[in-house]
Structure formats: C-alpha cells, structure tokens
Design a protein around this motif. Sequence first.
Motif, PDB file in Angstrom:
ATOM      1  N   UNK A 185     -33.750 -25.996 -15.408  1.00  0.00           N
ATOM      2  CA  UNK A 185     -32.813 -24.872 -15.503  1.00  0.00           C
ATOM      3  C   UNK A 185     -31.493 -25.294 -16.156  1.00  0.00           C
TER       4      UNK A 185
ATOM      5  N   UNK B 118     -20.611 -16.136  -0.508  1.00  0.00           N
ATOM      6  CA  UNK B 118     -20.415 -14.858  -1.183  1.00  0.00           C
ATOM      7  C   UNK B 118     -19.319 -14.020  -0.517  1.00  0.00           C
TER       8      UNK B 118
ATOM      9  N   UNK C 217     -24.574 -12.197 -13.825  1.00  0.00           N
ATOM     10  CA  UNK C 217     -24.619 -11.924 -12.384  1.00  0.00           C
ATOM     11  C   UNK C 217     -26.061 -11.958 -11.887  1.00  0.00           C
ATOM     12  N   UNK C 218     -26.950 -11.340 -12.648  1.00  0.00           N
ATOM     13  CA  UNK C 218     -28.358 -11.336 -12.271  1.00  0.00           C
ATOM     14  C   UNK C 218     -28.901 -12.754 -12.143  1.00  0.00           C
TER      15      UNK C 218
ATOM     16  N   UNK D 289     -25.004 -19.492   2.370  1.00  0.00           N
ATOM     17  CA  UNK D 289     -24.987 -18.704   1.127  1.00  0.00           C
ATOM     18  C   UNK D 289     -24.345 -17.339   1.341  1.00  0.00           C
TER      19      UNK D 289
ATOM     20  N   UNK E  98     -23.208  -8.392 -16.240  1.00  0.00           N
ATOM     21  CA  UNK E  98     -24.432  -8.085 -15.484  1.00  0.00           C
ATOM     22  C   UNK E  98     -25.553  -9.114 -15.660  1.00  0.00           C
ATOM     23  N   UNK E  99     -25.792  -9.538 -16.885  1.00  0.00           N
ATOM     24  CA  UNK E  99     -26.884 -10.485 -17.113  1.00  0.00           C
ATOM     25  C   UNK E  99     -26.609 -11.811 -16.404  1.00  0.00           C
TER      26      UNK E  99
ATOM     27  N   UNK F 271     -29.242 -18.279  -6.581  1.00  0.00           N
ATOM     28  CA  UNK F 271     -28.861 -18.450  -5.171  1.00  0.00           C
ATOM     29  C   UNK F 271     -30.073 -18.217  -4.269  1.00  0.00           C
ATOM     30  N   UNK F 272     -30.772 -17.131  -4.518  1.00  0.00           N
ATOM     31  CA  UNK F 272     -31.907 -16.820  -3.638  1.00  0.00           C
ATOM     32  C   UNK F 272     -33.116 -17.696  -3.945  1.00  0.00           C
ATOM     33  N   UNK F 273     -33.266 -18.059  -5.191  1.00  0.00           N
ATOM     34  CA  UNK F 273     -34.375 -18.962  -5.541  1.00  0.00           C
ATOM     35  C   UNK F 273     -34.149 -20.335  -4.897  1.00  0.00           C
TER      36      UNK F 273
ATOM     37  N   UNK G 145     -18.293 -15.381  -9.040  1.00  0.00           N
ATOM     38  CA  UNK G 145     -19.422 -14.462  -9.208  1.00  0.00           C
ATOM     39  C   UNK G 145     -19.254 -13.788 -10.565  1.00  0.00           C
TER      40      UNK G 145
ATOM     41  N   UNK H 181     -27.349 -14.506  -8.984  1.00  0.00           N
ATOM     42  CA  UNK H 181     -27.993 -14.068  -7.738  1.00  0.00           C
ATOM     43  C   UNK H 181     -29.407 -14.639  -7.639  1.00  0.00           C
ATOM     44  N   UNK H 182     -30.117 -14.612  -8.766  1.00  0.00           N
ATOM     45  CA  UNK H 182     -31.469 -15.155  -8.797  1.00  0.00           C
ATOM     46  C   UNK H 182     -31.470 -16.625  -8.350  1.00  0.00           C
TER      47      UNK H 182
ATOM     48  N   UNK I  72     -32.483 -20.772  -2.094  1.00  0.00           N
ATOM     49  CA  UNK I  72     -32.647 -20.584  -0.649  1.00  0.00           C
ATOM     50  C   UNK I  72     -34.126 -20.506  -0.238  1.00  0.00           C
TER      51      UNK I  72
END
Lengths: 237, 237
Positions: free
Chosen positions: B196, B126, B146-147, B122, B143-144, B153-155, B139, B150-151, B157
Amino acid sequence: MGTGYSGSRRCRSSDGSTVEDLARWRKNSQEFHRRDSLEAAKTPAMFRDVRSGDDRVVLYTMESSHDGFRVDLTLREKGVTYSGKTINIVKGEHQTPEYTAINPRQKIPSLIHDNVVITESCAAMQYIEAVFNRDIRLRPKDPAQLGKCLQYIHEFELNLDPKNIADKVLYQRMSREQLVEEIEALKAELVIWDGYLDSKEYLVDDFSLADIAVFPLVAQLTECFGLDLKDYPNLQR
Amino acid sequence: MGTGYSGSRRCRSSDGSTVEDLARWRKNSQEFHRRDSLEAAKTPAMFRDVRSGDDRVVLYTMESSHDGFRVDLTLREKGVTYSGKTINIVKGEHQTPEYTAINPRQKIPSLIHDNVVITESCAAMQYIEAVFNRDIRLRPKDPAQLGKCLQYIHEFELNLDPKNIADKVLYQRMSREQLVEEIEALKAELVIWDGYLDSKEYLVDDFSLADIAVFPLVAQLTECFGLDLKDYPNLQR
C-alpha cells in the motif's frame, strides 16, 4: 432495534424496502440447526433484480451478508440510488479475477463510487455519510454523541462482529455442537449490547451509524439463525 | 512510515516527544525470542512522569500498548495537552474496580474527555480529530482521499490488528515455536501493507489518521519484538 427496526422513524422516511428485505430474509431464513442456511444463501439474490439506478455507485454484496446489508441500509437511509450486483460466495463468484481486481481480499461487500473502492462495511458506511446528502445526518454533530457513536462502531467491529458465527455455519459448515463455546461467547456479548440499549431506542440519542453498524448482525442472527431475542429485550425492540 | 515516522513532517511540528518515546521504547524493547518483553512491560511507565496538563483530557494507557500509542500520537499531533495515567496490565491494574468502572472490558486505552469515555483506540483517534484543533487536519477533506483513509483504518482494524501477536507473547507467554503459523500470517499481512505504501510516503495523499492507525503496531513489532523491516521496504521508510 432488532426486528422492530423496520418501523423506526428513519426507515419510514426511506424507500420502504427495508421491511420488504427483512421479510424476504425471513422467508429465506432457516433454523440454524437445520443447516439449511447454506441453501438459503444459494437463493438467487435480490440485488440484481430489485436494484437499478445510478451506475456511479455500485454495491457488490450478497443477500445473506450482514456486512453488505450495513452498506445497503446506509445508502438507502441517505436516499442514494445505486446499482446492486450479487457476488455469490457459495458459487465462488468472489474468487473470479474480475472481482479480485476490485476486492483483493475476495470478500463482500465492495462499494464503488467513481474511482473510490471501499471494501470494509463500516468504512463504507462512514464514507457514504460524509459524501452524500448532508440533509440526512447519521453521524451526530454533538461531540459527546459523536464520541459514543464512534465508540459503538469500533466496539462492534472489535468485539461483537468477531463473535458472529455466521461464517462458521454458512461456509465452514460447523454444527451447533462444534460451536458451543462460540455460541456462549456470542450470547454473552449480546447481553452487553442489550444493556447499551437499556431504556433507549437508539445507541446514541438519535438514530445513527452506530445502529446501522449493529442492526444487520442482530437481524442476521435472528432471521437466518433463529436467535431468540427474548433474552435480549432491548435488542428485540 | 515505520521507524522513519519520527522524522515526518507532522512530527517535526508536534512537541517532539515522538522521537524520545520511540527511543525509550527501543531502550526497553527486547528481542522477541528472549521473552524479556514481559519484563520491559513491567518498567515503570513513562506516562505518569512525562505527562502533565489538562485534566479535562485523561488517557489511560501503558507504554507497550500500540493501541494506547495511537491515541497518544493523535493527541500530540493535534496539540492537545492531557494527563496520562498508566494502567499496568502486568500488575493487574486493569482489573481494579476503579478502572473497570471506566472500561468494563478491562482493556487499554481509555480516553476521557469531559463526560465522554472512549475505549477503542480507532474511535478515540477519530473523536480527537473531530473535536480538537481544526487547524490541524488528520481526516482528508477530499472525498476520494477520505474514502481511502476510512478504508485503511477499518482494514487495519479487521485484518492487520487481529494478526498482531503482541498479546500472545506478552500476556499468554507463547513462544516463537508456538506461534509459527501466526507469525507467517502476520508477515503475509505486512507484505500487503508494505504494498500500500509503494512509492508513497503516506497511505493517502497526506499524513492522516490512517498512518496513525497503522504506525504504532509496526513500531511495536519493530521495537519490542525485533521485527526486521528489511522485507518491508516501504514500511521501513
């Protein structure tokens, strides 16, 4: 890094509460084997009291959470004013319908900015960096440094973070005896991260999101669980 | 997403080998309970044969690795030519001194670009997005969005990836019977991710790194382990 962080260049330029927070954390911290960390976690948390500010940005967290501290630090480094709300996991506040609607996984932290909800701390950190105050840069521009920064963030998330024993101590109430293997694995992992800081002040050339990813966990281990950093001279700095 | 990915807008505009790779993956794949996945993993891998290109960018991976596939896909979506090198874990090639020097954790993948080495998929994803071909944006700029990206990707992981059973099947040679709880946990997590994608083609408004993060694992489960996506109608699309 480690306890030396509070004197770092960036923190001097922020609102200064990092030092104060760490002091408070230290005050509440208990030796790991005394099992009083749970009591410390019950302490009425700091966020509701000391935070006030822009209600467009709301951070739900809890004092003892290194995940929440990561988002808190990023907001402060970027100079973002925000409202902090404590979700006390010990009291089950993470399981209320209201909070579950925000964070279906019932974990902390949760960051809300306008209509964006971010519930993973490393995602929140990167979102804050992208959206607020571009004059303060926490994501390196140089490609090589950016690569290292991203590598450290994800390497932390996949390797160091899963070895953290905080949940097992605080919420599963496991004892030092039950965690012998986990403690050894954590210590071995910390040796690797200590090596990354060999003859360096920060993980990449300048203070970055990589440091913000790792530091709160080291601080938590040190301040809440009595980890002795003498074996990790670089993390101690 | 899921098997429908190969027909997605982005993939039509790339070099077309996604379809071919999935077909190859499917050909090599075996039903999970037949335990032949290990044999499939021994198949001389595709990367050394089908890749040629810029030696400034080298990807070390293995055909059956969803982690490697994530980096591979990102490179191809961005139109980056690169050299692929197979590290066959079954044959122990990840433990050689040469490879350990590149990736001390002895895992795959490893991406090398000039003097940058990235060993977390990951992070590599990026990095590639930031450094190569800005005309193709993976990417979100908004902003919304992008948020959310990112959420996810980490969720992924921290929540879906750790529930993947591939390693336990392929390398620890565990049986379906030994993995009853893990399979249930994985299925429950997949239900969340299916949700989702409810009435959406991609995780965020447009195809993004979030899809590239999640898709290879779904593909691996489907193609290598015979996961039936009928219970996950949105992932199946």
